[in-house]
Design an enzyme around this catalytic site. Structure first.
Site, PDB file in Angstrom:
ATOM      1  N   HIS A  52      41.106  44.588  47.327  1.00 14.07           N
ATOM      2  CA  HIS A  52      41.336  45.454  48.486  1.00 14.07           C
ATOM      3  C   HIS A  52      41.427  46.931  48.099  1.00 14.07           C
ATOM      4  CE1 HIS A  52      45.763  45.060  47.493  1.00 14.07           C
ATOM      5  NE2 HIS A  52      45.752  46.323  47.896  1.00 14.07           N
ATOM      6  N   ASP A  71      41.812  38.176  45.744  1.00 17.81           N
ATOM      7  CA  ASP A  71      42.088  39.615  45.787  1.00 17.81           C
ATOM      8  C   ASP A  71      41.948  40.248  44.407  1.00 17.81           C
ATOM      9  OD1 ASP A  71      42.576  42.058  46.930  1.00 17.81           O
ATOM     10  OD2 ASP A  71      44.752  41.826  46.992  1.00 17.81           O
ATOM     11  N   SER A  86      49.004  48.539  43.732  1.00 14.70           N
ATOM     12  CA  SER A  86      48.085  47.410  43.843  1.00 14.70           C
ATOM     13  C   SER A  86      47.071  47.401  42.707  1.00 14.70           C
ATOM     14  CB  SER A  86      47.335  47.469  45.172  1.00 14.70           C
ATOM     15  OG  SER A  86      48.202  47.232  46.249  1.00 14.70           O
TER      16      SER A  86
END
Length: 375
Positions: A112, A142, A220
């Protein structure tokens, strides 16, 4: 005589009062230091501090800042200026963290972070900015792998650990770029194991690590490290009503990463093992009192079709098969079945325990790469 005593006492009192009032000024005059103070020797760092410092110094050079510029959308391009004229949109920039996987210049991050990005660049710990290309992505996990362009000095690959033997309460450390503050170290413990995390396409990733180490936007794709400085997970999501860290962060376990990343480097994609069913929503199954995975539909040409699994009868609406076990392990929900299939991989034979017309049966079924099927 008494008057003289009173005068003496009064004078002494006034003298004491004057000294009391003047004391701060006298102290400042007599004891002020107008030169730099001498530094008091600190001594050695505490063992825990020294270990944390060494961990950061060892791992930080392998952690990078990832930038992905998204091309302007149609809405961006057609956005009106304040004077009524049309002006071209500038797109947007997505940022996150990554870490160097190998000496070949591959970088692991979250999917993402770079999804939809047309231009990807990476800033190394040295400050050098390097263009990067997307090697492969696995939205179901992911995860994404980038390849660095030409660099003056390749950063060292980060040390890899295992997530199979983790314990709740272990110390963990996260290095990332929260809110653009690069190479930020936070620490905490493993709060829980075997969490489930929704991913794209309605799937769930099982075995996820929960931590209270502060993870914020920008973390992230960064590494979650154990006390030995090894990566045990990839920070991927937080639970927070405010959008900032609430002490509940999630990381993809490194054993999953270590299985998926080599496939992405080799072929650009990760196999998606499956059996080819459409399962009932858990809420609907729970309302019907179903403990297991209710098969709604079986995909044509899938392993489920070859094994003879049955879905809901479209003509009568009669309930089809209910999967209640796999390889002698109970299945209560779709995530239990998905975890067993992912653990097995592609081309492995599983023994399913099903309920058909209320009676238990067993079926042999071979998993396949459902990502290669043409819808």
């Amino acid at each position: 005589m008494p008057d003289r005593f009173v005068r003496i006492a009064l004078g002494a009192a006034l003298g004491l009062l004057a000294l009391f009032v003047a004391q701060p000024y006298l102290t400042a005059l007599l004891f002020s230091v107008e030169q730099p103070r001498a530094v008091t020797p600190r001594g050695d760092l505490a063992p825990a501090e020294a270990a944390t410092v060494a961990l950061f110094e060892r791992a930080a050079p392998s952690v990078v800042y990832v930038f992905a510029r998204r091309a302007p959308s149609v809405q961006d391009l057609m956005r009106q200026g304040t004077d009524g004229t049309e002006q071209g949109g500038q797109g947007s920039e997505q940022t996150g963290t990554g870490f160097v996987w190998d000496a070949g210049g591959h970088v692991v991050t979250n999917n993402h972070v770079i999804q939809g990005g047309s231009e990807i660049s990476v800033r190394l710990s040295s400050g050098e900015i390097v263009p990067a290309t997307l090697v492969g992505a696995a939205p179901n996990y992911d995860l994404a792998v980038l390849r660095l362009g030409r660099v003056s000095a390749m950063p060292p690959p980060i040390a890899i650990g295992s997530s199979a033997d983790l314990k709740v309460g272990q110390f963990v450390y996260a290095i990332g770029n929260p809110f653009g503050l690069d190479h930020t170290l936070t620490s905490g413990v493993i709060s829980a194991l075997q969490r489930r995390l929704p991913t794209q396409e309605g799937r769930e990733l099982s075995g996820v690590i929960q931590t209270d180490a502060a993870i914020n936007p920008g973390n992230s794709g960064g590494p979650l490290l154990d006390s030995a400085g090894r990566v045990i997970g990839v920070n991927t999501a937080i639970f927070s009503p405010s959008g900032a860290s609430a002490g509940i962060g999630f990381a993809v376990p490194i054993d999953v990463v270590n299985r998926v990343v080599p496939d992405l480097i080799r072929t650009g994609r990760a196999p998606s093992p499956g059996i080819g069913i459409v399962a009932a929503q858990e809420e609907a199954a729970a309302r019907l009192g179903i403990d297991g995975v209710a098969v709604v539909r079986v995909l044509r040409g899938s392993p489920a079709a070859a094994a003879g699994l049955r879905g809901v009868d479209p003509a009568t609406g009669e309930l089809g098969d209910i999967i209640v076990g796999v390889n002698n392990r109970p299945v209560h929900r779709l995530a239990d079945l998905t975890a067993a299939i992912q653990e097995a991989g592609v081309g492995r034979t599983l023994e399913l325990t099903i309920l058909r017309d209320g009676r238990p049966r067993t079926l042999q079924i071979t998993t396949a790469d459902m990502g290669q099927r043409v819808p």
